[in-house]
Design a protein around this motif. Structure first.
Motif, short mmCIF file in Angstrom:
data_model
loop_
_atom_site.label_atom_id
_atom_site.label_comp_id
_atom_site.label_asym_id
_atom_site.label_seq_id
_atom_site.Cartn_x
_atom_site.Cartn_y
_atom_site.Cartn_z
N LEU A 33 0.74 -1.26 -0.07
CA LEU A 33 -0.21 -0.06 0.03
C LEU A 33 0.85 1.30 -0.03
CD1 LEU A 33 -2.91 0.97 0.01
CD2 LEU A 33 -2.90 0.92 2.42
N HIS A 34 1.90 1.20 0.73
CA HIS A 34 2.76 2.37 0.75
C HIS A 34 3.42 2.45 -0.69
CE1 HIS A 34 5.64 5.17 2.60
NE2 HIS A 34 6.53 4.72 1.94
N LEU A 35 3.85 1.50 -1.31
CA LEU A 35 4.41 1.60 -2.56
C LEU A 35 3.49 2.08 -3.49
CD1 LEU A 35 6.50 -1.67 -2.78
CD2 LEU A 35 7.49 0.66 -2.75
N LEU A 36 2.15 1.56 -3.50
CA LEU A 36 1.30 2.06 -4.19
C LEU A 36 0.85 3.47 -4.16
CD1 LEU A 36 -0.93 -1.05 -4.39
CD2 LEU A 36 0.06 -0.23 -6.22
N ASN A 37 1.05 3.95 -3.09
CA ASN A 37 0.70 5.58 -2.75
C ASN A 37 1.84 6.37 -3.07
OD1 ASN A 37 -1.79 5.09 -1.80
ND2 ASN A 37 -1.30 4.82 0.41
N LYS A 39 3.96 5.90 -5.87
CA LYS A 39 4.24 5.29 -7.34
C LYS A 39 5.52 5.96 -8.01
CE LYS A 39 1.43 3.30 -10.13
NZ LYS A 39 -0.01 3.44 -11.06
N GLU A 40 5.25 7.24 -8.15
CA GLU A 40 6.30 7.86 -8.91
C GLU A 40 7.54 8.32 -8.01
OE1 GLU A 40 5.98 8.45 -12.09
OE2 GLU A 40 3.88 7.68 -12.04
N GLY A 41 7.41 8.48 -6.74
CA GLY A 41 8.46 8.95 -6.16
C GLY A 41 9.32 7.71 -5.50
N LEU A 42 8.68 6.51 -5.33
CA LEU A 42 9.34 5.30 -4.83
C LEU A 42 9.17 4.08 -5.85
CD1 LEU A 42 11.00 3.99 -2.48
CD2 LEU A 42 8.70 3.77 -1.06
N MET A 43 7.90 3.72 -6.05
CA MET A 43 7.75 2.35 -6.65
C MET A 43 8.34 2.37 -8.03
SD MET A 43 4.09 0.52 -7.04
CE MET A 43 3.86 -1.45 -7.21
N ALA A 44 8.40 3.31 -8.66
CA ALA A 44 8.84 3.49 -10.18
C ALA A 44 10.36 3.34 -10.13
CB ALA A 44 8.52 4.76 -11.09
N PRO A 45 11.10 4.12 -9.30
CA PRO A 45 12.57 3.86 -9.05
C PRO A 45 12.98 2.59 -8.52
CG PRO A 45 11.87 6.07 -8.29
CD PRO A 45 10.86 5.33 -8.45
N LEU A 46 12.04 1.85 -7.55
CA LEU A 46 12.38 0.71 -7.27
C LEU A 46 12.16 -0.29 -8.05
CD1 LEU A 46 12.94 -1.08 -4.64
CD2 LEU A 46 10.55 -1.18 -4.00
N GLY A 47 11.29 -0.28 -8.89
CA GLY A 47 11.03 -1.32 -10.06
C GLY A 47 12.50 -1.19 -10.85
N ALA A 48 12.86 0.04 -11.29
CA ALA A 48 13.87 0.10 -12.19
C ALA A 48 15.20 -0.24 -11.51
CB ALA A 48 14.07 1.69 -12.64
N ALA A 49 15.34 0.02 -10.10
CA ALA A 49 16.62 -0.64 -9.74
C ALA A 49 16.75 -2.03 -9.52
CB ALA A 49 16.70 -0.11 -8.24
N ILE A 50 15.39 -2.62 -9.43
CA ILE A 50 15.48 -4.09 -9.19
C ILE A 50 15.71 -4.74 -10.65
CG2 ILE A 50 13.83 -5.99 -9.00
CD1 ILE A 50 12.48 -4.53 -6.80
N GLN A 51 15.20 -4.14 -11.62
CA GLN A 51 15.35 -4.58 -13.08
C GLN A 51 16.68 -4.48 -13.49
OE1 GLN A 51 12.84 -2.33 -15.61
NE2 GLN A 51 11.34 -4.10 -15.61
N GLU A 52 17.66 -3.46 -13.08
CA GLU A 52 18.81 -3.20 -13.21
C GLU A 52 19.73 -4.23 -12.38
OE1 GLU A 52 22.14 0.48 -13.49
OE2 GLU A 52 20.52 0.76 -12.38
N ALA A 53 19.25 -4.56 -11.32
CA ALA A 53 19.98 -5.30 -10.35
C ALA A 53 20.01 -6.91 -11.00
CB ALA A 53 19.57 -5.72 -8.89
N VAL A 54 18.63 -7.20 -11.47
CA VAL A 54 18.63 -8.53 -12.26
C VAL A 54 19.47 -8.74 -13.37
CG1 VAL A 54 17.03 -9.87 -13.29
CG2 VAL A 54 16.39 -8.79 -11.37
#
Length: 202
Positions: A33-37, A39-54
């Motif tokens: 819920l925190h991530l969804l709230n 989305k732009e400031g945390l969820m999107a960068p987190l998703g990008a960071a995870i993809q880059e780590a993979v």
């Protein structure tokens, strides 16, 4: 039948978050819920960071650390003391020792400890590579920095047997590490004291 109030995408996010250490279903729902709230400031960068780590992060072929280069940053550092090698169970333990600046040695990550009851033998660990590195020469002291558990003790004795034919001094962490304690939960001062007070294994 109770109707679900969340969509399958959110449910999958919660299920994946719940697999993380320290997050149960309730904590995972709060995190989602925190991530969804945010989305732009945390969820999107987190998703990008995870993809880059993979895409970029892998296991070091030399020591078993994780990094975006191979050999890893620590193995590639010429300032490291190649005559001393610290053997740890996990990458988390390696990071804990590095945070404490407890040593300038090289490392070797086993990937766990011997546990016959759980089907974990030498073949399931990064043990053969450890013996190979010692046999290659250059290592004068092997510091066994595994957790003070029964499995850790068993692993330490096994390592001692495997390297007994090589001209290497074997020691273990001493004061400051409680029986049953895990390195990743100890503070930097305790880790530094334990590294300084290591004792030779007879």
């Amino acid at each position: 039948m109770v109707k679900s109030v969340i969509g399958p995408e959110i449910e999958r996010l919660i299920q994946l978050l719940a697999k993380l250490p320290g997050l149960g279903p309730r904590s995972a729902r709060r995190a989602a819920l925190h991530l969804l709230n945010k989305k732009e400031g945390l969820m999107a960068p987190l998703g990008a960071a995870i993809q880059e780590a993979v895409a970029k992060v892998g296991v070091c072929s030399e020591c078993g650390n994780v990094d975006s280069i191979n050999p890893c940053t620590l193995c590639s550092d010429p300032r490291r003391d190649g005559a001393t090698m610290v053997v740890v169970e996990t990458v988390a333990d390696l990071w804990a020792l590095e945070r404490a600046s407890a040593t300038n040695a090289t490392y070797h990550v086993l990937g766990g400890t011997l546990s016959p009851l759980d089907g974990i033998g030498p073949e399931q660990l990064n043990m053969a590579k450890l013996v190979e590195r010692v046999a290659h020469g250059g290592v004068k002291e092997l510091i066994i920095a595994v957790n003070a558990t029964i499995e850790g003790q068993t692993t330490a004795h096994y390592i001692m047997e495997q390297v007994s034919d090589f001209p290497v001094s074997v020691s273990r962490l001493a004061h400051g590490v409680p029986v049953g304690g895990e390195l990743d939960y100890l503070d930097e001062g305790t880790l530094s004291a334990a590294m300084r007070s290591r004792t030779r294994i007879e």
